[in-house]
Design an enzyme around this catalytic site. Sequence first.
Site, short mmCIF file in Angstrom:
data_model
loop_
_atom_site.label_atom_id
_atom_site.label_comp_id
_atom_site.label_asym_id
_atom_site.label_seq_id
_atom_site.Cartn_x
_atom_site.Cartn_y
_atom_site.Cartn_z
N ALA A 125 0.62 -1.16 0.10
CA ALA A 125 0.11 0.15 -0.11
C ALA A 125 0.81 1.19 0.03
CB ALA A 125 -1.07 0.17 1.28
N SER A 126 2.27 1.21 -0.16
CA SER A 126 2.75 2.41 0.29
C SER A 126 3.34 3.15 -0.99
CB SER A 126 4.04 2.08 1.35
OG SER A 126 5.02 0.80 0.56
N THR A 127 3.47 2.49 -2.07
CA THR A 127 4.00 3.23 -3.29
C THR A 127 3.16 2.63 -4.52
OG1 THR A 127 5.61 1.42 -3.60
CG2 THR A 127 6.30 3.41 -2.42
N LYS A 178 3.39 -13.75 -14.00
CA LYS A 178 1.97 -12.92 -14.07
C LYS A 178 0.84 -13.98 -14.81
CE LYS A 178 2.87 -8.76 -12.70
NZ LYS A 178 2.27 -8.43 -11.12
N ALA A 217 4.95 -9.28 4.00
CA ALA A 217 3.55 -9.75 3.76
C ALA A 217 3.59 -11.08 3.42
CB ALA A 217 2.95 -8.88 2.69
N TYR A 264 0.55 -7.06 -16.06
CA TYR A 264 0.79 -6.16 -17.20
C TYR A 264 1.18 -7.19 -18.49
CZ TYR A 264 3.46 -2.90 -20.06
OH TYR A 264 3.88 -2.02 -20.88
N TYR A 302 9.47 -9.24 -21.15
CA TYR A 302 8.34 -9.14 -19.99
C TYR A 302 7.34 -10.29 -20.06
CZ TYR A 302 5.43 -7.36 -16.55
OH TYR A 302 4.96 -7.40 -15.14
N ALA A 336 5.06 -6.03 -5.02
CA ALA A 336 6.35 -5.94 -6.16
C ALA A 336 7.29 -6.42 -5.20
CB ALA A 336 6.23 -4.85 -7.01
P1 NAD Z 1 5.97 -0.58 -6.38
O1 NAD Z 1 7.56 -0.99 -6.04
O2 NAD Z 1 5.41 0.78 -6.16
O3 NAD Z 1 4.96 -1.09 -4.75
C1 NAD Z 1 5.40 -2.21 -4.21
C2 NAD Z 1 4.80 -2.56 -2.97
O4 NAD Z 1 4.96 -3.67 -2.66
C3 NAD Z 1 5.12 -1.52 -1.98
O5 NAD Z 1 4.27 -0.93 -1.08
C4 NAD Z 1 6.14 -2.23 -0.94
O6 NAD Z 1 6.20 -1.76 0.23
C5 NAD Z 1 5.50 -3.58 -1.05
N1 NAD Z 1 6.30 -4.83 -0.47
C6 NAD Z 1 7.44 -5.36 -1.32
N2 NAD Z 1 7.73 -6.38 -0.74
C7 NAD Z 1 6.89 -6.52 0.19
C8 NAD Z 1 6.96 -7.56 1.50
N3 NAD Z 1 7.83 -8.57 1.45
N4 NAD Z 1 6.01 -7.32 2.36
C9 NAD Z 1 5.17 -6.19 2.40
N5 NAD Z 1 4.96 -5.35 1.37
C10 NAD Z 1 5.88 -5.28 0.25
O7 NAD Z 1 5.31 -1.48 -7.44
P2 NAD Z 1 4.16 -1.13 -8.41
O8 NAD Z 1 5.03 -1.10 -9.83
O9 NAD Z 1 3.20 -0.40 -7.94
O10 NAD Z 1 3.73 -2.73 -8.70
C11 NAD Z 1 2.52 -3.24 -7.87
C12 NAD Z 1 1.88 -4.19 -8.93
O11 NAD Z 1 1.36 -3.68 -9.90
C13 NAD Z 1 2.70 -5.47 -9.26
O12 NAD Z 1 2.00 -6.63 -9.24
C14 NAD Z 1 3.30 -4.88 -10.69
O13 NAD Z 1 3.61 -5.98 -11.38
C15 NAD Z 1 1.63 -4.28 -11.30
N6 NAD Z 1 1.76 -3.67 -12.58
C16 NAD Z 1 2.83 -2.50 -12.34
C17 NAD Z 1 3.08 -1.85 -13.46
C18 NAD Z 1 4.11 -0.81 -13.66
O14 NAD Z 1 4.46 -0.28 -14.98
N7 NAD Z 1 4.71 -0.02 -12.57
C19 NAD Z 1 2.15 -1.99 -14.64
C20 NAD Z 1 1.18 -2.96 -14.49
C21 NAD Z 1 1.06 -4.04 -13.23
#
Ligand code: NAD
Length: 398
Positions: A49-51, A244, A112, A225, A235, A140
């Site tokens: 939930a943080s980023t 995925k 988590a 994705y 990818y 992620a």
């Molecule tokens: P991000 O790096 O911004 O966020 C990841 C989050 O996971 C953070 O809140 C982090 O603290 C948390 N996290 C990581 N390891 C953890 C653990 N062990 N325990 C608890 N929390 C943990 O990533 P994002 O890009 O927002 O990705 C989130 C999802 O969206 C992923 O499944 C990613 O594949 C998907 N996604 C991303 C994109 C893109 O382009 N960024 C596109 C489509 C889908």
Amino acid sequence: MIIKPKVRGFICITAHPQGCAANVRSQIEYVKSKGPLAAMPRRVLVIGASTGYGLASRIVTAFGGNAATIGVFFEKPAEEARTGSAGWYNSAAFESEAHAAGLYAKSLNGDAFSDAVKQQVIDLIKADLGQVDAVIYSLASPRRTHPRTGETFKSTLKPIGAPYTAKTVDTDKGIVSDITIEPASEQEIKDTTAVMGGEDWEMWIDALAHAGVLAPGALTVSYSYIGPKVTQAIYRNGTIGRAKEDLETTAARIGRKLALTGGRAFVSINKALVTQASSAIPVVPLYISLLYRIMKEKGLHEGCIEQIQRLFTERLANGASPQLDPEGRIRIDDLEMLPAIQGAVEKDWPAVTTENLSALTDIAGYRAEFLHLFGFGFKGVDYESETNPLVPVDFAGA
Ligand code: NAD
């Protein structure tokens, strides 16, 4: 201390507390400007939930749907001479804005993937909310320790079957060059699936259901994705793509379990965006820079908050239907994948070089957004002043 960005490759090792708060506030303002959403879940658990997409999901459900939210993440507080992580500051800012708006918001900082954090979340739901109506799974991570076997798996970003050579950019130095990545071993494919596939998502849903803290009719969503031809080998057809595919198969399985109590499970295919996770993938940052230029020119560009706002307004709430593709997935990558956008990407991709990078791609936009992730580059934040990196927050968990 005076906090400046320190970029090391695809990561920035500093973060600015006030800048991260400005980032969170601007996402909240965007959601508020769109007005309240109807038929939203009222008690929401966001894992990751943080980023990035998870933070945006927490903001949309809280500030667009008035939801009580519990956030789970793995972030670092500041220590003596080191700033905290961006996700730490984002979550501190989110909680303070939510509380000021009269919304319930609590967070757990911990792994988590572990049984201990799952149990802490269950205890917190029981104590404060009774049950949750929605679980957003947005992790992620580069590694996962399996809670039953204790084995630690590392994910890799590699092609499968054959070496892959493609154009990539060093976003810091602005140098475009070819990289060749050797194919993954069977073990690396399995390990990446163990980290980024669906097993942990299903473990969460099973644990919550078993504890009786999932409300009847509960919704769960995770993010995936697909992307364009130019990133396919690294990818979608690579190790992360296998993970995925596993996540998407898991959605169907979780959906069948939740259907027994009127619940639903979806994978939403989201747009490629600059996040801490995506900046680590070879080739993808160059594609994103080109994509941003093309989508901005056509007035179709969205960030995480616009994407998740649209996910709820046009697919999951507000009386909308999910509009699934033939594989049963929600597609909010619809604008990215428009033939006019992908046609322009395919036309310009072969021409990109170090010399024309700034003209042909939106590398400037990429860099600005990358710095935004860590709280840098926001108007109204005094980056020259002494800033206290210690933002004391009482997040539960280790
Ligand atoms: P991000 O790096 O911004 O966020 C990841 C989050 O996971 C953070 O809140 C982090 O603290 C948390 N996290 C990581 N390891 C953890 C653990 N062990 N325990 C608890 N929390 C943990 O990533 P994002 O890009 O927002 O990705 C989130 C999802 O969206 C992923 O499944 C990613 O594949 C998907 N996604 C991303 C994109 C893109 O382009 N960024 C596109 C489509 C889908």
